[in-house]
Scaffold this motif. Sequence first.
Motif, PDB file in Angstrom:
ATOM      1  N   ASN A   1       0.799  -1.234   0.000  1.00 29.98           N
ATOM      2  CA  ASN A   1       0.000   0.000   0.000  1.00 29.98           C
ATOM      3  C   ASN A   1       0.827   1.277   0.000  1.00 29.98           C
ATOM      4  N   ASN A   2       2.162   1.130   0.038  1.00 31.92           N
ATOM      5  CA  ASN A   2       3.063   2.283   0.072  1.00 31.92           C
ATOM      6  C   ASN A   2       2.789   3.178   1.283  1.00 31.92           C
ATOM      7  N   TYR A   3       2.604   2.528   2.445  1.00 28.54           N
ATOM      8  CA  TYR A   3       2.432   3.254   3.696  1.00 28.54           C
ATOM      9  C   TYR A   3       3.798   3.507   4.328  1.00 28.54           C
ATOM     10  N   LYS A   4       3.901   4.605   5.059  1.00 28.30           N
ATOM     11  CA  LYS A   4       5.116   4.917   5.809  1.00 28.30           C
ATOM     12  C   LYS A   4       4.740   5.188   7.268  1.00 28.30           C
ATOM     13  N   LEU A   5       5.648   4.820   8.161  1.00 29.57           N
ATOM     14  CA  LEU A   5       5.445   5.031   9.596  1.00 29.57           C
ATOM     15  C   LEU A   5       6.626   5.808  10.151  1.00 29.57           C
ATOM     16  N   VAL A   6       6.350   6.893  10.861  1.00 34.24           N
ATOM     17  CA  VAL A   6       7.411   7.681  11.490  1.00 34.24           C
ATOM     18  C   VAL A   6       7.260   7.589  13.001  1.00 34.24           C
ATOM     19  N   LEU A   7       8.375   7.315  13.674  1.00 29.06           N
ATOM     20  CA  LEU A   7       8.392   7.148  15.122  1.00 29.06           C
ATOM     21  C   LEU A   7       9.288   8.214  15.744  1.00 29.06           C
ATOM     22  N   LEU A   8       8.712   9.051  16.597  1.00 26.34           N
ATOM     23  CA  LEU A   8       9.469  10.077  17.302  1.00 26.34           C
ATOM     24  C   LEU A   8       9.690   9.635  18.739  1.00 26.34           C
ATOM     25  N   GLY A   9      10.925   9.773  19.216  1.00 28.69           N
ATOM     26  CA  GLY A   9      11.211   9.435  20.599  1.00 28.69           C
ATOM     27  C   GLY A   9      12.490   8.633  20.738  1.00 28.69           C
ATOM     28  N   SER A  10      12.869   8.398  21.984  1.00 32.08           N
ATOM     29  CA  SER A  10      14.025   7.562  22.287  1.00 32.08           C
ATOM     30  C   SER A  10      13.696   6.775  23.548  1.00 32.08           C
ATOM     31  N   GLY A  11      14.607   5.915  23.969  1.00 29.25           N
ATOM     32  CA  GLY A  11      14.345   5.133  25.170  1.00 29.25           C
ATOM     33  C   GLY A  11      15.050   3.796  25.144  1.00 29.25           C
ATOM     34  N   ASN A  12      14.907   3.056  26.220  1.00 31.14           N
ATOM     35  CA  ASN A  12      15.638   1.804  26.395  1.00 31.14           C
ATOM     36  C   ASN A  12      15.307   0.740  25.354  1.00 31.14           C
ATOM     37  N   LEU A  13      14.099   0.782  24.810  1.00 36.78           N
ATOM     38  CA  LEU A  13      13.677  -0.256  23.866  1.00 36.78           C
ATOM     39  C   LEU A  13      13.892   0.136  22.404  1.00 36.78           C
ATOM     40  N   LEU A  14      14.517   1.278  22.173  1.00 32.82           N
ATOM     41  CA  LEU A  14      14.713   1.742  20.796  1.00 32.82           C
ATOM     42  C   LEU A  14      15.471   0.714  19.966  1.00 32.82           C
ATOM     43  N   GLY A  15      16.578   0.203  20.491  1.00 29.72           N
ATOM     44  CA  GLY A  15      17.382  -0.766  19.749  1.00 29.72           C
ATOM     45  C   GLY A  15      16.607  -2.021  19.404  1.00 29.72           C
ATOM     46  N   ALA A  16      15.813  -2.506  20.349  1.00 29.77           N
ATOM     47  CA  ALA A  16      15.029  -3.720  20.118  1.00 29.77           C
ATOM     48  C   ALA A  16      13.993  -3.504  19.019  1.00 29.77           C
ATOM     49  N   ILE A  17      13.379  -2.331  18.994  1.00 28.62           N
ATOM     50  CA  ILE A  17      12.375  -2.041  17.966  1.00 28.62           C
ATOM     51  C   ILE A  17      13.044  -1.855  16.608  1.00 28.62           C
ATOM     52  N   GLN A  18      14.206  -1.232  16.589  1.00 27.09           N
ATOM     53  CA  GLN A  18      14.946  -1.097  15.326  1.00 27.09           C
ATOM     54  C   GLN A  18      15.312  -2.470  14.769  1.00 27.09           C
ATOM     55  N   ASP A  19      15.713  -3.382  15.652  1.00 28.31           N
ATOM     56  CA  ASP A  19      16.040  -4.744  15.222  1.00 28.31           C
ATOM     57  C   ASP A  19      14.804  -5.447  14.667  1.00 28.31           C
ATOM     58  N   LYS A  20      13.668  -5.243  15.315  1.00 30.45           N
ATOM     59  CA  LYS A  20      12.434  -5.885  14.858  1.00 30.45           C
ATOM     60  C   LYS A  20      12.048  -5.379  13.475  1.00 30.45           C
ATOM     61  N   VAL A  21      12.172  -4.080  13.267  1.00 29.24           N
ATOM     62  CA  VAL A  21      11.861  -3.492  11.958  1.00 29.24           C
ATOM     63  C   VAL A  21      12.773  -4.083  10.885  1.00 29.24           C
ATOM     64  N   LYS A  22      14.045  -4.219  11.220  1.00 32.79           N
ATOM     65  CA  LYS A  22      15.006  -4.785  10.265  1.00 32.79           C
ATOM     66  C   LYS A  22      14.689  -6.245   9.966  1.00 32.79           C
ATOM     67  N   ASN A  23      14.382  -7.010  11.007  1.00 36.23           N
ATOM     68  CA  ASN A  23      14.084  -8.433  10.826  1.00 36.23           C
ATOM     69  C   ASN A  23      12.810  -8.659  10.016  1.00 36.23           C
TER      70      ASN A  23
END
Length: 373
Positions: A220-242
């Motif tokens: 659908n050519n959707y985009k998601l933008v996430l603003l913020g930081s925190g302890n779980l940022l790395g884990a969420i970045q890994d999930k997006v990559k995976n």
Amino acid sequence: MGGIENMLLASIKSYKTKNIDIYIISNLGGGLDHEFVKKGITLIDLKGTNPFKQFFRLFYILKIEKFDIVHSQYSHNSGFLALASYLRKVPFFISVHNQKAVFKLSWENKFFLSTLRSLYLNIHKKLSLDFSSLIVGHSEVNLDYYSRKWRGNQKFFAVKNGIDFSNLNEQANSNNENNVAFKNFIYNASKVFIHIGSFKDQKNHSFLIDLFEKLEPKKNNYKLVLLGSGNLLGAIQDKVKNRGLEDFVFFAGMQKEIGFYLEKSDIFLFPSLYEGFGNVLIEAQYMKIPVCASQITPHYEAVYKGYHKYFFDPKDLNDAFIKTNKLIEDYDKCSLGTMIDKACYFSANFSVENMVNEIVLKYKARKREFNEG
């Protein structure tokens, strides 16, 4: 950069117009310290998080400094500070910013540790009820923590959170060159979803990524933008990559100019497991962004009633998918026009000026009662 700090920062100008001088007693070293100093605020170091040390530190500060009111933003952890202020004969206000205590949440479901946590929080609650002058809920449900019968009790006061709308408008119209990467990211996107919040369990980011994937962003050519930081940022970045979603999810990091990002987004997603109020929901509605959020009690206060039909169970992915898809369909049919305008009008009630006016009236009333008593 938390919502509490940002709200306080935005309210300083309004407090000054009411001839209220503000000193901030906190553990120094936060990301916004320099912003407060730039606004002429004096910072005093609380020197630690141990409640007993905080008690003696505040007691000492109130002994050498003259203050008319102490207003704590430590919510459920304010009990020992309330006692120190009471002993120094200074009225003490507590602002409660969350519907549940966030202290040691990881202990909540562990047998022995949960008992210790409950004992600790109950001590704070007892001290807060006994020695504070007023407990301020920045959402009505937040006050239920102290008493289910708080309505009509002069010990409690509910006030709408305050947003600096003029600043939000300025941000929306900014042409910050640092946002070029974001502009390129959303270029030609059919729809831009946005979420603003710290990367911690409460905000439910992992669920959000699951939901976004289920919406088929590649197709659908959707985009998601996430603003913020925190302890779980790395884990969420890994999930997006995976999940192979790197080209469809933009991590903007900590941003002061959220109005810029809201102005260029189409739908606001907010799947929090619990909240105090959710200022960003008000900001999104003011910027005329439709809202799809979790069906938790504070959101029914913070979101215009027309959007309630798009609320979902933050633990039920299928329910969230159905409700989000329904909002997308209504958005694409251009059937949200009136609702968007009404939500914007609704959000205007939550101005920082209104919040400060109500709180200052309580300051003056409690100070007068305290002096007479």
